[in-house]
Design a protein around this motif. Structure first.
Motif, PDB file in Angstrom:
ATOM      1  N   ILE A 159       0.877  -1.300   0.060  1.00  0.00           N
ATOM      2  CA  ILE A 159       0.002   0.109  -0.019  1.00  0.00           C
ATOM      3  C   ILE A 159       0.637   1.191  -0.079  1.00  0.00           C
ATOM      4  O   ILE A 159       0.504   2.134  -0.741  1.00  0.00           O
ATOM      5  N   PHE A 160       1.722   1.322   0.835  1.00  0.00           N
ATOM      6  CA  PHE A 160       2.812   2.331   0.816  1.00  0.00           C
ATOM      7  C   PHE A 160       4.115   2.086  -0.016  1.00  0.00           C
ATOM      8  O   PHE A 160       4.746   3.114  -0.480  1.00  0.00           O
ATOM      9  N   ASN A 161       4.787   0.899   0.020  1.00  0.00           N
ATOM     10  CA  ASN A 161       5.782   0.563  -0.465  1.00  0.00           C
ATOM     11  C   ASN A 161       5.935   1.063  -2.137  1.00  0.00           C
ATOM     12  O   ASN A 161       6.967   1.520  -2.581  1.00  0.00           O
ATOM     13  N   ILE A 162       4.587   0.859  -2.817  1.00  0.00           N
ATOM     14  CA  ILE A 162       4.846   1.024  -4.246  1.00  0.00           C
ATOM     15  C   ILE A 162       4.884   2.581  -4.484  1.00  0.00           C
ATOM     16  O   ILE A 162       5.800   3.083  -5.337  1.00  0.00           O
ATOM     17  N   PRO A 163       4.206   3.235  -3.818  1.00  0.00           N
ATOM     18  CA  PRO A 163       4.296   4.594  -3.910  1.00  0.00           C
ATOM     19  C   PRO A 163       5.708   5.344  -3.491  1.00  0.00           C
ATOM     20  O   PRO A 163       6.206   6.126  -4.348  1.00  0.00           O
ATOM     21  N   LEU A 164       6.178   4.896  -2.425  1.00  0.00           N
ATOM     22  CA  LEU A 164       7.518   5.194  -1.946  1.00  0.00           C
ATOM     23  C   LEU A 164       8.449   4.858  -2.982  1.00  0.00           C
ATOM     24  O   LEU A 164       9.280   5.625  -3.249  1.00  0.00           O
ATOM     25  N   GLU A 331      12.644  16.836   3.610  1.00  0.00           N
ATOM     26  CA  GLU A 331      11.494  17.225   2.537  1.00  0.00           C
ATOM     27  C   GLU A 331      10.731  16.196   2.411  1.00  0.00           C
ATOM     28  O   GLU A 331      10.617  15.418   1.908  1.00  0.00           O
ATOM     29  N   PHE A 332       9.816  16.309   3.344  1.00  0.00           N
ATOM     30  CA  PHE A 332       8.657  15.355   3.492  1.00  0.00           C
ATOM     31  C   PHE A 332       7.315  15.628   2.523  1.00  0.00           C
ATOM     32  O   PHE A 332       6.684  14.815   2.265  1.00  0.00           O
ATOM     33  N   SER A 333       7.050  17.051   2.421  1.00  0.00           N
ATOM     34  CA  SER A 333       5.965  17.479   1.702  1.00  0.00           C
ATOM     35  C   SER A 333       5.659  16.922   0.328  1.00  0.00           C
ATOM     36  O   SER A 333       4.662  16.485  -0.016  1.00  0.00           O
ATOM     37  N   GLY A 334       6.776  16.917  -0.467  1.00  0.00           N
ATOM     38  CA  GLY A 334       6.819  16.295  -1.806  1.00  0.00           C
ATOM     39  C   GLY A 334       6.228  14.805  -1.729  1.00  0.00           C
ATOM     40  O   GLY A 334       5.524  14.176  -2.672  1.00  0.00           O
ATOM     41  N   TYR A 335       6.836  14.074  -0.849  1.00  0.00           N
ATOM     42  CA  TYR A 335       6.769  12.831  -0.911  1.00  0.00           C
ATOM     43  C   TYR A 335       5.213  12.382  -0.416  1.00  0.00           C
ATOM     44  O   TYR A 335       4.395  11.334  -0.903  1.00  0.00           O
ATOM     45  N   LEU A 336       4.703  13.244   0.726  1.00  0.00           N
ATOM     46  CA  LEU A 336       3.400  13.280   1.021  1.00  0.00           C
ATOM     47  C   LEU A 336       2.153  13.514   0.149  1.00  0.00           C
ATOM     48  O   LEU A 336       1.230  12.762  -0.052  1.00  0.00           O
ATOM     49  N   LYS A 337       2.684  14.532  -0.655  1.00  0.00           N
ATOM     50  CA  LYS A 337       1.737  15.018  -1.700  1.00  0.00           C
ATOM     51  C   LYS A 337       1.444  13.902  -2.769  1.00  0.00           C
ATOM     52  O   LYS A 337       0.277  13.567  -3.038  1.00  0.00           O
ATOM     53  N   SER A 338       2.514  13.665  -3.434  1.00  0.00           N
ATOM     54  CA  SER A 338       2.449  12.780  -4.434  1.00  0.00           C
ATOM     55  C   SER A 338       2.267  11.297  -3.824  1.00  0.00           C
ATOM     56  O   SER A 338       1.578  10.569  -4.810  1.00  0.00           O
ATOM     57  N   GLY A 339       2.587  10.961  -2.655  1.00  0.00           N
ATOM     58  CA  GLY A 339       2.226   9.718  -2.089  1.00  0.00           C
ATOM     59  C   GLY A 339       0.848   9.607  -1.966  1.00  0.00           C
ATOM     60  O   GLY A 339       0.284   8.305  -2.238  1.00  0.00           O
ATOM     61  N   SER A 479       6.354  12.812 -13.530  1.00  0.00           N
ATOM     62  CA  SER A 479       5.299  13.143 -12.313  1.00  0.00           C
ATOM     63  C   SER A 479       4.190  13.323 -12.256  1.00  0.00           C
ATOM     64  O   SER A 479       3.304  14.115 -11.966  1.00  0.00           O
ATOM     65  N   ASP A 480       3.354  12.574 -13.438  1.00  0.00           N
ATOM     66  CA  ASP A 480       1.808  12.661 -13.644  1.00  0.00           C
ATOM     67  C   ASP A 480       1.137  11.873 -12.735  1.00  0.00           C
ATOM     68  O   ASP A 480       0.348  10.883 -13.261  1.00  0.00           O
ATOM     69  N   PHE A 481       1.400  11.946 -11.267  1.00  0.00           N
ATOM     70  CA  PHE A 481       0.882  11.132 -10.506  1.00  0.00           C
ATOM     71  C   PHE A 481      -0.921  11.354 -10.373  1.00  0.00           C
ATOM     72  O   PHE A 481      -1.467  10.381 -10.096  1.00  0.00           O
ATOM     73  N   ASP A 482      -1.314  12.489 -10.458  1.00  0.00           N
ATOM     74  CA  ASP A 482      -2.607  12.748 -10.456  1.00  0.00           C
ATOM     75  C   ASP A 482      -3.514  12.045 -11.390  1.00  0.00           C
ATOM     76  O   ASP A 482      -4.296  11.041 -11.043  1.00  0.00           O
ATOM     77  N   TYR A 483      -3.012  11.833 -12.641  1.00  0.00           N
ATOM     78  CA  TYR A 483      -3.797  11.284 -13.816  1.00  0.00           C
ATOM     79  C   TYR A 483      -3.604   9.574 -13.521  1.00  0.00           C
ATOM     80  O   TYR A 483      -4.715   9.005 -13.614  1.00  0.00           O
ATOM     81  N   VAL A 484      -2.654   9.180 -13.227  1.00  0.00           N
ATOM     82  CA  VAL A 484      -2.410   7.954 -12.752  1.00  0.00           C
ATOM     83  C   VAL A 484      -3.406   7.310 -11.664  1.00  0.00           C
ATOM     84  O   VAL A 484      -4.144   6.446 -11.926  1.00  0.00           O
ATOM     85  N   ALA A 485      -3.492   7.972 -10.750  1.00  0.00           N
ATOM     86  CA  ALA A 485      -4.320   7.729  -9.628  1.00  0.00           C
ATOM     87  C   ALA A 485      -5.779   7.625 -10.084  1.00  0.00           C
ATOM     88  O   ALA A 485      -6.553   6.759  -9.717  1.00  0.00           O
ATOM     89  N   GLN A 486      -6.323   8.769 -10.669  1.00  0.00           N
ATOM     90  CA  GLN A 486      -7.679   8.898 -10.990  1.00  0.00           C
ATOM     91  C   GLN A 486      -7.991   7.776 -12.116  1.00  0.00           C
ATOM     92  O   GLN A 486      -9.215   7.110 -11.997  1.00  0.00           O
ATOM     93  N   ALA A 487      -6.949   7.484 -13.194  1.00  0.00           N
ATOM     94  CA  ALA A 487      -7.428   6.482 -13.923  1.00  0.00           C
ATOM     95  C   ALA A 487      -7.476   5.156 -13.538  1.00  0.00           C
ATOM     96  O   ALA A 487      -8.228   4.294 -13.892  1.00  0.00           O
ATOM     97  N   THR A 488      -6.644   4.723 -12.560  1.00  0.00           N
ATOM     98  CA  THR A 488      -6.385   3.377 -12.054  1.00  0.00           C
ATOM     99  C   THR A 488      -7.740   3.266 -11.305  1.00  0.00           C
ATOM    100  O   THR A 488      -8.016   1.991 -11.116  1.00  0.00           O
ATOM    101  N   ILE A 489      -7.980   4.244 -10.185  1.00  0.00           N
ATOM    102  CA  ILE A 489      -9.354   3.993  -9.467  1.00  0.00           C
ATOM    103  C   ILE A 489     -10.410   3.697 -10.265  1.00  0.00           C
ATOM    104  O   ILE A 489     -11.181   2.538  -9.997  1.00  0.00           O
TER     105      ILE A 489
END
Length: 566
Positions: A159-164, A331-339, A479-489
């Motif tokens: 759940i967290f390993n793949i995003p990290l 710098e945790f903000s970038g990881y947390l936001k994209s994660g 870093s197109d994480f937003d589209y990947v998340a929406q499409a995969t859901i």
């Protein structure tokens, strides 16, 4: 001095527009404008509304510099603010990239990175295949129990390993390309992305270990294994032991992502291979020699995970500072936001896979054992294509951070071509040898008969899997994480509905029809992303602006670019 200026037109005599306008190679036909805020000494690109925003890339440019590959031409006429910039006009004037930036060709670099990554991606699935083969010799009950335990462990840990893992690769590659600095004493690289990833991995690993160890009974119940089931007791013991290796597993994956960001796929392969050699020796010794059964299999896996993690950290310590001297440098903000974006994607895929495993478990030990064999073969062969996606991701992230879009295009096209070829080759090879492979795991004739009913899905889906993985790598690189998340859901919801309905009609074949649908729709989502029209203003302005202002004292000092051009 100009008090107000426009990025696309200026009356200043020293300013000339570019003859060659660079744009993102991934963007397609669309017309748009770039808006620049008025300022005395700098211009700032405003991102068009509707574009997903993840982690900003900032490139500092002085008045005596020009971005690589982009040169102004004094012969052209200035563009007017009211002009619409069409993709066709841009296409006619796309620039070439400076040959000095391509001392190593795209194809050569991609292949050199992908070959070690193939072995690295194959080692872990092959180790799981070997573990499954040893356990399969114990009987169908033991194989089914271990299969349930492995599935639960993978669900919770990934759940967290793949995003990290994915985010660390992109962030480290970007930091090295843009702002790498060395420690004044040791000479090691100081990268906040490295230290942040390691600390996050340690924390996540501890949380996962506690959740798996304390909640093993609850997880089994959610998977459809009741306390009265013969699989419950051995599966619970197996899962509790595997939970002890969760911290090492998370850190190991994070360090692999960091090495990929360094464009180093050889070092992880070497140390992962050494660690898995210990598992090769321990598996038969503990399972058969000490007669520990699946308990011995769990212990050998945990030991090998800690060996690999220690070796990887020892190697990484030679080239980078692992922990910063002060906590405020992290710098945790970038990881947390994209994660957070990728968390939805990961949950969607894992939920779909969980539904498939749960539906197989409800059909009894024989069907579950056959499903476990097919699943391990499917994942082991499919993840070989993921090595190409990993290499493409690291290359795209570093090229994208330096605004080298022509190189991004070459990487994407070549990766997709190789993906199709490798997928077809895997289909042919797997179809010819699937019967022999299945007999390596079990000699039970009933299990083998059920396995044969699903062989077509496992073999035919390989080209689809290859393209799905590669499209994910291309998206991650930009870093197109937003589209990947929406499409995969969306894809996960559709596939889950099929998995809930099809097994009642087609049995285990219905489960594999649902899993094939999952990968097919992921591939389609990638194709649609690259075919759909996008606004080109962000891609255009980030290159037009330095060319327009070249030679002027009002040259913009900061260019903020949108990281989601794929």
């Amino acid at each position: 001095m100009l008090r107000h200026h426009n990025a696309l037109a200026s009356p200043h005599p020293a300013i000339r527009p570019p003859t060659r306008i660079a744009c993102s190679s991934i963007c397609n036909r669309a017309n748009s404008r770039a808006t620049v805020s008025p300022s005395t000494n700098h211009g700032k690109l405003l991102l068009p509304r509707g574009w997903p925003s993840t982690r900003r890339r900032t490139t500092t440019v002085t008045s005596s510099q020009s971005l690589p590959g982009y040169t102004p031409d004094d012969a052209d006429q200035c563009l007017k603010p009211s002009d619409n910039i069409s993709f066709a006009a841009v296409k006619e004037s796309v620039i070439g990239i400076n040959s000095a930036l391509n001392s190593v060709g795209v194809r050569s670099e991609l292949i050199l990175l992908a070959l070690p990554a193939v072995f690295g991606q194959a080692i872990d699935p092959m180790a799981q295949l070997m573990e499954t083969a040893y356990i399969g010799r114990l009987g169908a009950l033991e194989l089914a129990s271990a299969g349930i335990g492995v599935s639960i462990f993978n669900i919770v840990s990934k759940i967290f390993n793949i995003p990290l893992l994915s985010i660390a690769t992109s962030f480290v590659a970007e930091d090295i390309a843009r702002s790498a600095t060395k420690h004044p004493n040791s000479g090691k690289l100081e990268l906040t992305s490295v230290s942040s990833a390691l600390i996050l991995a340690a924390g996540i690993g501890i949380i996962e270990a506690l959740a798996l160890f304390l909640g093993s009974g609850l997880f089994l119940k959610l998977m459809g294994v009741s306390p009265v089931s013969p699989m419950h007791k051995p599966a619970k013991l197996f899962l509790s032991l595997r939970a002890l290796g969760a911290p090492a597993n998370v850190i190991m994956l994070a360090v692999q992502g960091i090495f990929r960001g360094f464009k180093d796929t050889k070092t992880p392969v070497f140390y992962i291979g050494l660690g898995n050699l210990s598992a090769v020796a321990l598996l038969p010794l503990l399972i058969y020699g000490f007669q520990l059964g699946i308990t011995g299999a769990a212990i050998s896996t945990v030991v090998s995970q800690y060996i690999i993690t220690i070796l990887l950290l020892w190697s990484l310590r030679k080239r980078a500072v692992l922990l910063p001297p002060r906590i405020d440098q992290l710098e945790f903000s970038g990881y947390l936001k994209s994660g957070g974006m990728l968390l939805g994607r990961t949950l969607s895929i894992l939920l779909t896979m969980t539904i498939g495993t749960s539906m197989a478990a409800r059909q009894g030990p024989t069907a579950m054992a056959a499903h476990q064999i097919c699943l391990q073969v499917w994942l082991a062969v499919s993840l070989l294509a993921d090595a190409l996606a990993v290499s493409a991701q690291a290359m795209i992230a570093s090229s994208y951070a330096t605004l080298n879009y022509k190189r991004v295009q070459k990487i994407a096209i070549f990766a997709l071509q190789i993906g199709v070829i490798s997928g077809l080759a895997l289909t042919i090879g797997l179809y010819a040898s699937f019967g022999n492979i299945a007999r390596l795991f079990t000699s039970d004739p009933e299990v083998l008969m059920v396995v044969r009913s699903c062989a077509l899905f496992v073999c035919a889906s390989q080209p689809i899997n290859a393209l799905a993985f590669i499209f994910d790598g291309l998206h991650y690189g930009a870093s197109d994480f937003d589209y990947v998340a929406q499409a995969t859901i969306v894809v996960g919801v559709i596939s889950s509905l099929i998995l809930l309905w099809a097994p009642s009609v087609f049995g285990l074949a219905g489960i594999w029809a649902g899993l094939t649908t999952l990968m097919g729709l992921r591939m389609v989502a990638g194709i649609l992303r690259h075919m759909s029209p996008h606004q080109t203003s962000a891609a255009l302005a980030q290159v037009v602006m330095p060319s327009v202002y070249a030679g002027s004292k009002d040259y913009p000092s900061v260019i903020e670019t949108n990281p989601s051009l794929l």
